[in-house]
Scaffold this motif. Structure first.
Motif, PDB file in Angstrom:
ATOM      1  N   LEU A   1       0.733  -1.267  -0.199  1.00  0.00           N
ATOM      2  CA  LEU A   1      -0.232  -0.015  -0.119  1.00  0.00           C
ATOM      3  C   LEU A   1       0.781   1.261  -0.222  1.00  0.00           C
ATOM      4  N   LEU A   2       1.801   1.501   0.686  1.00  0.00           N
ATOM      5  CA  LEU A   2       2.700   2.570   0.844  1.00  0.00           C
ATOM      6  C   LEU A   2       3.428   2.915  -0.682  1.00  0.00           C
ATOM      7  N   ASN A   3       3.957   1.742  -1.173  1.00  0.00           N
ATOM      8  CA  ASN A   3       4.678   1.849  -2.365  1.00  0.00           C
ATOM      9  C   ASN A   3       3.740   2.555  -3.523  1.00  0.00           C
ATOM     10  N   GLU A   4       2.531   1.988  -3.509  1.00  0.00           N
ATOM     11  CA  GLU A   4       1.499   2.585  -4.272  1.00  0.00           C
ATOM     12  C   GLU A   4       1.374   3.894  -4.217  1.00  0.00           C
ATOM     13  N   ALA A   5       0.950   4.169  -2.691  1.00  0.00           N
ATOM     14  CA  ALA A   5       0.696   5.558  -2.216  1.00  0.00           C
ATOM     15  C   ALA A   5       1.951   6.640  -2.614  1.00  0.00           C
ATOM     16  N   LEU A   6       2.972   6.060  -2.383  1.00  0.00           N
ATOM     17  CA  LEU A   6       4.083   7.054  -2.777  1.00  0.00           C
ATOM     18  C   LEU A   6       4.240   7.327  -4.182  1.00  0.00           C
ATOM     19  N   ARG A   7       3.987   6.291  -5.147  1.00  0.00           N
ATOM     20  CA  ARG A   7       3.687   6.382  -6.584  1.00  0.00           C
ATOM     21  C   ARG A   7       2.789   7.478  -6.976  1.00  0.00           C
ATOM     22  N   LEU A   8       1.639   7.337  -6.409  1.00  0.00           N
ATOM     23  CA  LEU A   8       0.468   7.934  -6.941  1.00  0.00           C
ATOM     24  C   LEU A   8       0.764   9.627  -6.316  1.00  0.00           C
TER      25      LEU A   8
ATOM     26  N   ARG B   1     -15.277 -10.663 -11.842  1.00  0.00           N
ATOM     27  CA  ARG B   1     -15.742  -9.021 -12.045  1.00  0.00           C
ATOM     28  C   ARG B   1     -14.638  -7.966 -12.420  1.00  0.00           C
ATOM     29  N   TYR B   2     -13.662  -7.970 -11.406  1.00  0.00           N
ATOM     30  CA  TYR B   2     -12.790  -6.983 -11.135  1.00  0.00           C
ATOM     31  C   TYR B   2     -11.184  -7.538 -11.295  1.00  0.00           C
ATOM     32  N   GLY B   3     -11.098  -8.859 -11.389  1.00  0.00           N
ATOM     33  CA  GLY B   3      -9.853  -9.198 -11.545  1.00  0.00           C
ATOM     34  C   GLY B   3      -9.075  -8.744 -12.796  1.00  0.00           C
ATOM     35  N   PRO B   4      -9.636  -8.486 -13.817  1.00  0.00           N
ATOM     36  CA  PRO B   4      -9.026  -7.912 -15.073  1.00  0.00           C
ATOM     37  C   PRO B   4      -8.323  -6.347 -14.763  1.00  0.00           C
ATOM     38  N   LEU B   5      -9.321  -5.974 -13.932  1.00  0.00           N
ATOM     39  CA  LEU B   5      -8.855  -4.227 -13.522  1.00  0.00           C
ATOM     40  C   LEU B   5      -7.556  -4.527 -12.781  1.00  0.00           C
ATOM     41  N   TYR B   6      -7.672  -5.210 -11.682  1.00  0.00           N
ATOM     42  CA  TYR B   6      -6.558  -5.204 -10.931  1.00  0.00           C
ATOM     43  C   TYR B   6      -5.254  -5.955 -11.607  1.00  0.00           C
ATOM     44  N   ARG B   7      -5.437  -6.750 -12.395  1.00  0.00           N
ATOM     45  CA  ARG B   7      -4.125  -7.291 -13.225  1.00  0.00           C
ATOM     46  C   ARG B   7      -3.601  -6.240 -14.026  1.00  0.00           C
ATOM     47  N   ASP B   8      -4.510  -5.367 -14.707  1.00  0.00           N
ATOM     48  CA  ASP B   8      -3.891  -4.276 -15.528  1.00  0.00           C
ATOM     49  C   ASP B   8      -3.316  -3.128 -14.781  1.00  0.00           C
ATOM     50  N   VAL B   9      -3.705  -2.843 -13.630  1.00  0.00           N
ATOM     51  CA  VAL B   9      -3.275  -1.791 -12.779  1.00  0.00           C
ATOM     52  C   VAL B   9      -1.837  -2.381 -12.068  1.00  0.00           C
ATOM     53  N   ASP B  10      -1.921  -3.724 -11.893  1.00  0.00           N
ATOM     54  CA  ASP B  10      -0.549  -4.249 -11.405  1.00  0.00           C
ATOM     55  C   ASP B  10       0.693  -4.355 -12.321  1.00  0.00           C
ATOM     56  N   ARG B  11       0.186  -4.519 -13.714  1.00  0.00           N
ATOM     57  CA  ARG B  11       1.485  -4.449 -14.793  1.00  0.00           C
ATOM     58  C   ARG B  11       1.691  -2.965 -15.071  1.00  0.00           C
ATOM     59  N   GLN B  12       0.877  -1.968 -14.512  1.00  0.00           N
ATOM     60  CA  GLN B  12       1.272  -0.629 -14.941  1.00  0.00           C
ATOM     61  C   GLN B  12       2.450  -0.119 -13.676  1.00  0.00           C
ATOM     62  N   ARG B  13       2.429  -0.891 -12.976  1.00  0.00           N
ATOM     63  CA  ARG B  13       3.314  -0.366 -11.673  1.00  0.00           C
ATOM     64  C   ARG B  13       4.972  -0.799 -12.322  1.00  0.00           C
ATOM     65  N   GLY B  14       5.864   0.116 -12.093  1.00  0.00           N
ATOM     66  CA  GLY B  14       6.935   0.072 -12.523  1.00  0.00           C
ATOM     67  C   GLY B  14       8.083  -0.713 -11.179  1.00  0.00           C
ATOM     68  N   GLY B  15       8.932  -1.067 -11.720  1.00  0.00           N
ATOM     69  CA  GLY B  15       9.924  -1.157 -10.794  1.00  0.00           C
ATOM     70  C   GLY B  15      10.879  -0.292 -10.127  1.00  0.00           C
ATOM     71  N   ASP B  16      10.624   0.931 -10.223  1.00  0.00           N
ATOM     72  CA  ASP B  16      11.066   2.130  -9.844  1.00  0.00           C
ATOM     73  C   ASP B  16      11.196   2.128  -8.087  1.00  0.00           C
ATOM     74  N   ASP B  17      12.009   2.927  -7.765  1.00  0.00           N
ATOM     75  CA  ASP B  17      11.925   3.107  -6.302  1.00  0.00           C
ATOM     76  C   ASP B  17      11.169   4.336  -5.901  1.00  0.00           C
ATOM     77  N   PRO B  18       9.853   4.064  -5.230  1.00  0.00           N
ATOM     78  CA  PRO B  18       9.057   5.131  -4.794  1.00  0.00           C
ATOM     79  C   PRO B  18       9.637   5.668  -3.381  1.00  0.00           C
TER      80      PRO B  18
END
Length: 311
Positions: A195-202, A248-265
């Motif tokens: 959660l923190l990694n995604e929060a920092l990226r956003l 219903r929502y698995g495809p959305l979460y899979r797409d979002v997960d693919r968008q996350r880079g390997g960079d350091d937030p």
């Protein structure tokens, strides 16, 4: 419960553990090499117990305080203890030294548990004569307000040591979970980290302000998560349960997960920007007061949950 508990380290976590065990009727021996730290610890523990009493979470301050003895000599402090909660530095070499010192002064069947936030027990116990009684019992800060404890054995840990620790935590009114295999960060910090990694990226990428990110969790996810977990949440968020939700929502979460880079937030400039945003909301000299506010809110939540479970 009359178990005698040894605690190594009189810092924030060691003091909190002393409260956990003492309020449950257990005898506590709190050790620190610094006698001055022990004096400060006793006053801090009294204040925390007073706060708990004022919140209606304990009836008496003096009784649990009387169960906590302080000692700056390790041999005397650990005499006769059945379980040790180590609260030393988050450093492998330091823990290896502490555990070697402990093994020299406790009985061979005394359970040695670490409060480490993420170091696997095998990294600091493989040099011992009795690694089978060693494991991690990682609390959430402060453990006398947040009851989760992650019990994380090493491959060498015996089932008896695991069972004794799980049982002890339940007797101390904690909520233990078993980490079935060693993994860095255990369960809670891996979830929190995601959660923190995604929060920092956003925040870094300009999608949301620091204040609105906190509001999203405070007024959204956090309300449900305060009384049920993420799996139960999604199980109840689709007409036919968790499989239906996934379809219903698995495809959305899979797409979002693919968008996350390997960079350091967590890189320096992002943390500096977040620091500026937080200090605009809360100046540095207000941190201690806000921490006390947090604890009072947690106490009120605990009192509310206790009332609901009793009704």
């Amino acid at each position: 419960m009359t178990a005698r508990i040894g605690i190594v380290g009189a810092g924030l976590i060691g003091r909190a553990w002393a409260i956990v065990f003492a309020r449950s009727g257990m005898s506590v021996s709190l050790y620190d090499v610094d006698a001055g730290a022990l004096d400060k610890a006793r006053e801090a523990i009294r204040q925390s117990l007073t706060d708990l009493q004022q919140a209606g979470l304990i009836e008496d301050v003096d009784a649990p305080l009387a169960r906590i003895q302080t000692q700056s000599d390790l041999t005397q402090a650990m005499a006769g203890v059945e379980y040790v909660q180590e609260c030393g530095p988050e450093n492998v070499e330091a823990k290896r030294r502490i555990y070697a010192d402990l093994e020299a002064v406790v009985a061979s069947d005394t359970v040695l548990a670490s409060s480490t936030s993420g170091i696997a027990a095998s990294q600091f116990t493989d040099h011992l004569s009795h690694p089978e009684r060693c494991l991690v019992a990682h609390p959430v800060n402060p453990p006398y307000l947040i009851p989760l404890v992650e019990v994380a054995p090493a491959p060498a840990t015996s089932q008896a040591a695991v069972n004794r620790t799980m049982r002890l935590m339940e007797q101390a009114n904690q909520a233990p979970i078993l980490v079935r295999k060693e993994i860095q960060g255990f369960i809670l910090n891996r979830l929190q980290g995601a959660l923190l990694n995604e929060a920092l990226r956003l925040f870094r990428d300009g999608y949301v302000s620091a204040e609105d990110l906190d509001k999203t969790v405070k007024h959204g996810l956090g309300l449900r998560w305060s009384f049920m977990g993420p799996f139960e949440t999604i199980d109840l968020n689709a007409p036919s349960g968790v499989v239906d939700y996934g379809q219903r929502y698995g495809p959305l979460y899979r797409d979002v997960d693919r968008q996350r880079g390997g960079d350091d937030p967590w890189e320096t400039t992002n943390l500096a920007a977040l620091g500026e945003a937080r200090r605009e909301q809360l100046p540095s000299d207000g941190l201690a007061e806000r921490q006390a506010w947090r604890d009072r809110r947690l106490m009120a939540l605990m009192a509310h949950q206790r009332h609901l479970s009793a009704s």
